[in-house]
Design a protein around this motif. Sequence first.
Motif: not given
Length: 254
Positions: A5, A9, A24, A28
């Motif tokens: 993730p 991102l 997020a 994250t």
Amino acid sequence: MKIPPGLRLAFGLLSVFPVRFEDADRRTFASAMAWSPVVGLVIGVCQALTGAGLRWAGASWLLAAAVSLAAGAVLTRALHLDGLADVADGLGSGKPPEEAQAVMKRSDIGPFGVITLLFTLLIQAAALSSARHQALVVIVAAVAGRVAIAWACTPGNRAARADGLGASVAQSVPLRVAALLTAALLVLTALVTLLWTRDAETVLLVTLAPAVALLSADLFRRHLIRRFDGVTGDVLGALCELAVTLTLVVAVLG
């Protein structure tokens, strides 16, 4: 293979690559900043291939360098250049932190921002066009710029505002992670440059370049935090461009 993730991102925030990411949390965002040098590596490789393709087609070193830099701007939506311009306007305003932040948030670019962008791009193009190993240098510079972003998100670098990217990533990257990214950058730069050039002097110079750039970005970051009362997304962009520029310049000295 599932993409982490944080990496998704990082590409979603820092590039034009069509990578989807969901809302997020802070963890994250921290991971995304730690992954940002990978985004820089991909962008740097794209820039290197662009320049190499133009050279193969008969373009001059200057034209190849200029188009490579333009490719970097396109692949990042000129995000970091925009941050640099906003920071220049904020610094040039001479106003207190809160008012300077307001100047930086405006959609237009003032005279300080225009002049800073002009000379920054001129310096980058001049340096890159004179590099003996243009592809190598542009990749190292692109990665160094994103390592500078990671350092700006380490503990002690407070957010200037309660909203925006700065608030999401400030003080989220552990020092050990930033140090590891720096060590990896320097070691891999030395090894790749040795394999690429087989020249000890070039290895020393190209490896020294990101080290000098990151040290300078650290000093500038401290000034910006004092000046703007913390980190913002624009500050991250400005630090990235500073590190890129200084890496290109130092790498071609000597």
